[in-house]
Design an enzyme around this catalytic site. Structure first.
Site, short mmCIF file in Angstrom:
data_model
loop_
_atom_site.label_atom_id
_atom_site.label_comp_id
_atom_site.label_asym_id
_atom_site.label_seq_id
_atom_site.Cartn_x
_atom_site.Cartn_y
_atom_site.Cartn_z
CG ASP A 183 6.42 -0.86 -18.69
OD1 ASP A 183 6.40 -0.50 -18.05
OD2 ASP A 183 6.21 -2.01 -19.11
NE ARG A 229 4.11 -7.18 -19.54
CZ ARG A 229 3.93 -6.64 -20.07
NH1 ARG A 229 3.49 -5.12 -19.80
NH2 ARG A 229 5.60 -5.76 -20.22
CG ASP A 258 0.53 -0.73 -23.46
OD1 ASP A 258 -0.26 -2.11 -24.28
OD2 ASP A 258 1.29 -2.00 -23.60
CG MET A 259 -5.82 -2.82 -21.14
SD MET A 259 -6.56 -4.15 -21.46
CE MET A 259 -8.18 -3.97 -22.92
CG ASN A 260 0.84 -4.62 -22.08
OD1 ASN A 260 0.24 -5.48 -22.62
ND2 ASN A 260 1.13 -4.10 -20.95
CB CYS A 313 -0.67 -0.24 -27.24
SG CYS A 313 0.56 -2.11 -27.12
CG ASP A 322 3.35 -6.70 -28.50
OD1 ASP A 322 3.02 -5.36 -28.73
OD2 ASP A 322 2.39 -6.92 -26.50
C1 DGJ Z 1 2.97 -4.14 -24.78
C2 DGJ Z 1 3.12 -3.29 -25.93
O1 DGJ Z 1 2.28 -3.88 -26.94
C3 DGJ Z 1 4.66 -3.22 -26.06
O2 DGJ Z 1 4.70 -2.43 -27.40
C4 DGJ Z 1 5.36 -2.30 -25.09
O3 DGJ Z 1 5.08 -1.49 -24.98
C5 DGJ Z 1 4.93 -3.44 -23.58
N1 DGJ Z 1 3.16 -3.74 -23.21
C6 DGJ Z 1 5.06 -2.87 -22.66
O4 DGJ Z 1 5.48 -3.62 -21.00
#
Ligand code: DGJ
Length: 737
Positions: free
Chosen positions: A367, A443, A478-480, A526, A548
């Protein structure tokens, strides 16, 4: 093996490897479930199910008081005619009624396995690998056709299931529930085992005996989730890791799901799994079809371990696809925990250079490389490189990494948008939201509305541009965040119940197109770690960032729990720094390596801060890992000692031909003056002798022999080398003589 239909008795007998699955179409046209378990030579319908009269059970068929849906073991139950347990599907008709009663009218048996419409699924490579049965039911009042689709694999104890609904009439039908599978067991003497947790604590193993009433696991978050995995197993009372009957159910789906057992008044257990009916409805217009995700049913007559190895083998060989399915996965370094958002090209190249020197094969830029993203407050959606950090752009950095002799990979989070982004300013209505209502951020980001074709097309277009702009061979996708205000301005009111599922269909379409256009890119899934570690994602991305939490001891539980369903080759596992960034624990370097080497090894730390001696150890262990990589990534995995049950943890990898094995062993907390530990190995050939591969002066001094008979290692066990102090571990490799 194969699927047989006996016309006289109405019996369908599906044989998959050593498993039988038996149903019957009754003279009244109901499909009743008779048996699922160890292979039977023949099915005697009168013996497997005998209708009996029960008080307060409505008679579902005139003249047959003993035939009541309240007591019948239904294959795909429906609501409103006497079955008071939960139905597998529900409809709402325009007249307000929701009663449905489909009856059998035809079936087909064919070789092979068809694809699912727009959904990931297990597959075959040759028609001889499986047979498929489609049973068609019809409800004349709704003009609704319900097709039950079953595939029996020849080489696995696996039956897959899916259901297709087809509106044959002119009036729209609303589906309110559409489960992928249902099995009515005649008893409930089971423990329900499932995987639950949270961020940084994914896939704890949980288990409890079935009791009267409903017990369920589910997600309502828009992703399969950290909290529950779309899997559960029913373990017979006497079953354990190596013995007893176990029934595993896994859903090939990445969104909201529901898995449940309902123990009824007579002690039977109804089991079902599918899309979560919560927040779900689907309008079936004239001549429209809807297919449910696939449920994968595994039977094991020899415990949980064998169930897991069935899932591992099937998912590794017939769910994951593309050129990386059978290719050793690269040892990579990811800069996230080394730099977070604070990097420039020189710092990245220094990390890459040092990693290359240790034997690392791929550098992944995480990121912070796009827009002007120096923290997580902005720029998701603005997928153009930040020239202040990367003056030569992505392609300049990638070329320099390639010049070092490494591959280049990139982090992206394409499903999201930051409010502070050009994308949001241009298309404020492209995210999931309810007009006029506050948008809940998580986030600092919103979720793009993947139920809309134009949004999906835009993502494919923009991501394809980035992937074509540089020599990229790996993507971390990724997907946060989870979903809130799930509403799409592109759909009318009565279709809002479709949005959760349409999002997932949109995501699958995006991934399909990117897989097709970039077959040489390895995608790693992820979602804030393992928040979407499910078979649906594995179809497009053959590996997933497991958690993580990179602490070596937490990871023992996370990786052990994950292994209930998913093979080690699907798990990303990184060596990280100490004190650990997530939980602040300090563990020895060798232990951190051993945990990470038990899956797809990667590194995620600032190598410039490591001492020379530590780097020498890392270099040597990476060399060792590469040497045994085929064993770890393509071998069979046996759990020996559970981190959920004690202070000692162990597992072993054994090659398919049983010639090679790698034993890992950890003691979590020091045991002052404890007993000498022995560990019984599994999966070896008892008739072969095994040589300790790294037999050295240390093992000689400890009195170890160089060669051990396989039966001794498996039955008497191996003496565990002394492990002194907290968080200690060892790795021993064996090779058949
Ligand atoms: C969440 C991921 O699980 C991390 O490993 C990392 O890539 C962050 N996002 C980056 O924002």
């Amino acid at each position: 093996m194969g699927i047989h239909f006996d016309k006289d008795s109405g019996i369908f007998h599906l044989r998959a490897n050593n498993t039988s699955y038996i149903m019957k179409v009754t003279p009244q046209g109901d499909i009743v479930h008779l048996y699922w378990g160890r292979s039977l030579r023949q099915a005697d319908p009168g013996h497997l199910w005998y209708p009996s009269l029960r008080a307060f059970s409505p008679s579902s068929h005139p003249g047959h008081d003993d035939l009541s849906y309240n007591t019948m073991p239904m294959e795909y139950p429906f609501y409103g005619n006497g079955d008071f347990r939960l139905p597998a599907f529900e409809v709402d008709r325009p007249d307000g009624s929701c009663i449905v009663r489909p009856v059998y009218f035809s079936h087909d048996i064919s070789r092979g396995k068809p694809l699912l419409y727009g959904l990931p699924a297990t597959y075959v490579e040759a028609e001889s690998e499986a047979e498929t049965l489609v049973i068609r039911l019809f409800d004349p009042l709704c003009s609704l056709e319900v097709s039950l689709v079953y595939t029996a694999y020849e080489a696995y104890d696996v039956i897959t299931r899916s259901v297709v609904f087809h509106n044959k009439g002119k009036t729209p039908i609303m589906l309110g529930r559409a489960m992928s599978m249902n099995v009515d067991f005649r008893h409930c003497a089971f423990k329900m085992v499932h995987l639950c947790g949270s961020w940084a604590r994914e896939r704890d193993i949980e288990g409890h005996r079935l009791v009267p009433g409903i017990q369920s696991i589910e997600s309502r978050r828009g992703a399969s989730s950290h909290q529950h995995n779309p899997f559960f197993a029913l373990m017979a009372d006497n079953a354990g890791e190596e013995h007893g009957e176990v029934y595993g159910v896994s859903l090939v789906y990445s969104g909201n799901f529901l898995g449940l057992t309902e123990v009824d008044e007579f002690g039977g257990a109804r089991v079902s799994m599918g899309i979560n009916p919560f927040g779900f409805s689907w309008e079936l217009g004239k001549d429209a079809s809807f297919q449910t995700p696939e449920a994968v049913l595994v039977f094991s007559g020899s415990g949980l371990g064998s169930m897991s190895r069935q899932f591992h083998s099937l998912y590794r060989k017939r769910l994951c696809k593309g050129e990386f399915r059978d290719r050793p996965r690269p040892v990579l370094i990811n800069n996230w925990e080394a730099t977070y958002f604070d990097f420039n090209m020189d710092r990245l190249l220094e990390i890459a250079r040092q990693a290359k020197d240790l034997g690392v094969e791929l550098f992944c830029l995480d990121d912070g490389w796009f827009g002007h993203r120096n923290d997580d407050n902005c720029c998701l959606g603005d997928w153009y490189e930040d020239r202040s950090k990367l003056p030569d752009g992505l392609s300049g950095l990638a070329r320099k990494v390639l010049d070092l002799g490494m591959e280049f990979g990139l982090w992206m989070e394409p499903e999201m948008v930051s409010k502070n982004s050009d994308l949001y300013r241009e298309h404020p209505d492209w995210c999931l939201h309810v007009p006029g209502r506050q948008q809940t951020e998580s986030r600092n980001q919103l979720v793009l509305d993947l139920s809309r074709d134009e949004v999906c097309d835009w993502i494919v277009h923009v991501i394809a541009d980035v992937l074509s702009s540089a020599p990229i061979t790996y993507v971390k996708w990724d997907m946060n965040r989870n979903m809130t205000e799930v509403f799409s301005v592109a759909y009318p009111a009565h279709r809002q119940g479709e949005i959760f599922h349409r999002y997932i269909l949109g995501l699958y379409r995006i991934l399909d197109e990117l897989n097709d256009r970039f077959p040489h890119i390895l995608f790693e899934g992820c979602a804030g770690g393992g928040g979407r570690f499910d078979p649906g994602m594995l179809y497009y991305m053959p590996q997933i960032w497991t958690s993580d939490n990179t602490d070596a001891i937490s990871r023992l539980q996370i990786q052990y729990g994950t292994s209930l369903v998913y093979p080690p080759i699907t798990m990303g596992a990184h060596l990280s720094d100490v004190p650990n960034h997530q939980i602040l624990r300090t563990t020895p370097l060798v232990t951190r390596l051993n945990t990470a080497m038990s899956a797809n090894l990667g590194l995620e730390l600032d190598l410039s801060k490591q001492e020379q001696g530590e780097k020498t150890i890392v270099r040597e262990q990476i060399r060792r890992y590469k040497d045994m990589r085929p064993l770890i990534q393509f071998g069979d995995f046996y759990r020996l000692l559970s981190p959920f049950e004690g202070n000692h943890v162990s597992w072993i990898f054994v090659s398919e031909d049983k010639q090679d094995a790698a034993l890992f062993y950890w003691i979590i907390l020091a045991e002052p003056h404890g007993p000498q530990a022995y560990v019984r190995l599994k999966g070896l050939d008892t008739d072969l002798d095994y040589r300790l591969v790294d037999y050295d002066a240390f093992l000689v001094a400890l009195g170890y022999d160089e060669v051990y008979p396989g039966d001794m290692l498996m039955h008497a066990g191996l003496r565990v080398p002394p492990l002194i102090g907290d968080f200690q571990s060892c790795l021993l490799r064996f090779s058949a003589e």
